[in-house]
Design an enzyme around this catalytic site. Structure first.
Site, mmCIF file in Angstrom:
data_model
loop_
_atom_site.group_PDB
_atom_site.id
_atom_site.type_symbol
_atom_site.label_atom_id
_atom_site.label_comp_id
_atom_site.label_asym_id
_atom_site.label_seq_id
_atom_site.Cartn_x
_atom_site.Cartn_y
_atom_site.Cartn_z
ATOM 1 C CG HIS A 1 12.833 36.158 40.114
ATOM 2 N ND1 HIS A 1 12.179 35.249 39.314
ATOM 3 C CD2 HIS A 1 12.131 37.313 40.001
ATOM 4 C CE1 HIS A 1 11.144 35.829 38.746
ATOM 5 N NE2 HIS A 1 11.085 37.088 39.142
ATOM 6 C CG ASP B 1 12.831 31.926 38.780
ATOM 7 O OD1 ASP B 1 13.145 32.273 39.937
ATOM 8 O OD2 ASP B 1 12.216 32.670 37.996
ATOM 9 C CB SER C 1 7.828 37.261 39.340
ATOM 10 O OG SER C 1 8.519 37.705 38.213
#
Length: 498
Positions: free
Chosen positions: A226, A259, A341
């Site tokens: 992402h 992910d 992230s």
């Protein structure tokens, strides 16, 4: 609706239910789309209503005195005695500050901080605990951009000094401030040169900030899907190291369901140092953790905490698509925010044990409406799983998912993962001649355990399946017509994201 555990997005499925009120409280994951950093969902982003039914991959106070109260014994008044001068033979005056308490796990893990003077330790009650398999609906942590600079200085008067003040001079070279290995500072100093801040700009100029780390000497960078998704096809990606040097990068492969994504520096510098990979299977609740990333664009940020839970089922969405990622995550209370992230979650020795991916949110509003901050509930993809995915992406450029060949509902209050009446687009819920069919499973069966892990819902099962590889043999426990039975099957495979 049901969602194929393999990640079928064809049929709309019910939103992933929020975590039950009973402990553990479900977490709303942090947002992480690269576009300016997807905003974290409020109470926790819910899985889009059109999310496909998952075809199940491999079906799965301290008690003590209140510090605010003190007791005092009355003593007769005595005039104060004159100040004592240090003995001539004593060490330099003023005396050094008290030692910082040490923090160790008692099992050979490097100690964080200087040793503390011997003292009786207060007794601690052992914590009773167990992991209830509740699905945390999480928003991915992605980038925000920001910056802050702080400066601190202080003077100190010393009554024992004739000049009335004491001046302490320090070298201007950071190299003179070395820290011992095993301390947080020592681990951070060693790891920071191998962590990069990723800037992802899509074709329309929108973008965000995330994190990644050096995977090998060839210039591969491991991060979250992402973080780079919006710039993967026609955008621009750059990776900036802690020394400020910036390099263009390109996507080697992406796995939306896991992910995970792998980038490659276009002109990698010589002497890249990959971060060592640990073993996420050997991580224990209570182990120390260190997270490095770029929260809200603040590159090279280091935070610490512990592993607060393992095998936490998390279904996370980035707030910008109808697709979700599933993981059996490591939970940590290390401060993780949008922009962290893709960054590494390290153990006390500096080895990567996970990739920071999602956070729980309490902010109001739906996914994409706001950016949440850390509340001490962060989730990381176990490094053992991330390594398997990365190797596959580097080798072929596309992910491979283990599957059981059955479509399960994504509802949470079913007491397990219920096999749907039918699959995506009207296909059979149990694939003919697939692993589940060969094991005798049928539509309506409710899978309650995957090997030794309790399964509470479809997302829980998918997360557990995806910790394995195609070809692995697993045992499923299921209920049919009120009776419990078990079945062994060999996981099949599905290539690519659908």
């Amino acid at each position: 609706m049901s969602t194929e555990n393999e990640g079928n997005e064809g049929t709309a499925g019910p939103s992933v239910p929020s975590v039950p009120s009973a402990p553990p409280v479900p977490a709303a994951a942090p947002e992480g789309a690269p576009q300016g950093g997807p905003s974290a969902s409020g109470a926790g982003p819910s899985v889009p209503a059109d999310a496909p039914t998952a075809q199940v991959p491999a079906a799965t106070h301290q008690d003590g005195p209140d510090p605010s109260f003190h007791s005092y014994d009355q003593q007769p008044y005595q005039p104060p005695s004159p100040p004592q001068q240090p003995p001539a033979a004593s060490a330099a005056w003023p005396p050094p500050p008290p030692a910082v308490p040490s923090c160790a796990d008692g099992g050979g893990t490097p100690v964080w901080g200087a040793p503390a003077p011997a003292a009786a330790e207060p007794s601690r009650r052992p914590r009773a605990g167990g992991l209830v398999a509740a699905v945390a609906v999480a928003a991915l942590v992605a980038g925000g951009v920001g910056g802050a600079l702080g400066f601190w200085a202080a003077d100190r008067n010393d009554s024992g000094s004739s000049s009335g003040s004491t001046t302490v001079a320090a070298s201007n070279s950071p190299k003179d401030f070395k820290r011992a290995e095993g301390t947080v500072a020592g681990v951070a100093a060693k790891a920071l040169p191998s962590v990069v801040t990723i800037d992802a700009q899509s074709g329309d100029g929108e973008g965000g900030t995330g994190t990644g780390f050096v995977y090998d000497k060839e210039g591969h960078i491991l991060t979250n899907n992402h973080v780079v998704a919006s710039a993967a096809d026609s955008g621009q990606l750059t990776a900036t190291f802690s020394d400020g040097k910036k390099y263009d990068a390109e996507v080697v492969g992406r796995a939306q369901g896991y992910d995970v994504a792998v980038l490659k520096l276009k002109n990698p510098p010589n002497g890249l140092t990959p971060l060592p990979l640990g073993d996420s299977e050997r991580v224990a609740v209570g182990d120390s953790t260190i997270a490095i990333g770029a929260p809200f664009g603040l590159s090279n940020t280091v935070t610490t905490g512990i592993i607060s839970a393992k095998n936490r089922p998390v279904a996370s969405g980035d707030g910008s698509s109808n697709k979700n990622s599933y993981m059996s995550a490591l939970q940590t209370d290390a401060s993780i925010n949008p922009g962290n992230s893709g960054g590494p979650l390290l153990d006390a020795g500096g080895a990567v044990i996970g990739i920071n991916s999602a956070i729980q949110s309490t902010s109001g509003g739906g996914a994409g409406q706001s950016q949440a901050g850390s509340i001490g509930l962060g989730f990381a993809i176990p490094v053992n799983q991330a390594k398997n995915v990365a190797e596959q992406l580097i080798k072929t450029g596309e992910p491979v998912y283990p599957v059981i060949g059955a479509t399960v509902t994504m509802e949470e209050k079913t007491g397990g993962a219920a096999i749907s009446d039918q699959g995506a687009s009207g296909t059979p819920a149990v694939t003919p001649d697939g692993p589940a069919a060969k094991a005798g499973l049928k539509a309506g069966d409710v899978i309650t355990k995957f090997n030794d892990t309790v399964v509470e819902s479809g997302p829980t099962l998918i997360g557990e399946i995806w910790t394995h590889k195609p070809g692995d043999k697993v045992t499923l426990t299921y209920k049919r017509d009120g009776r419990t039975a078990t079945a062994e099957l060999v996981l099949g495979e599905r290539k690519g994201d659908s």
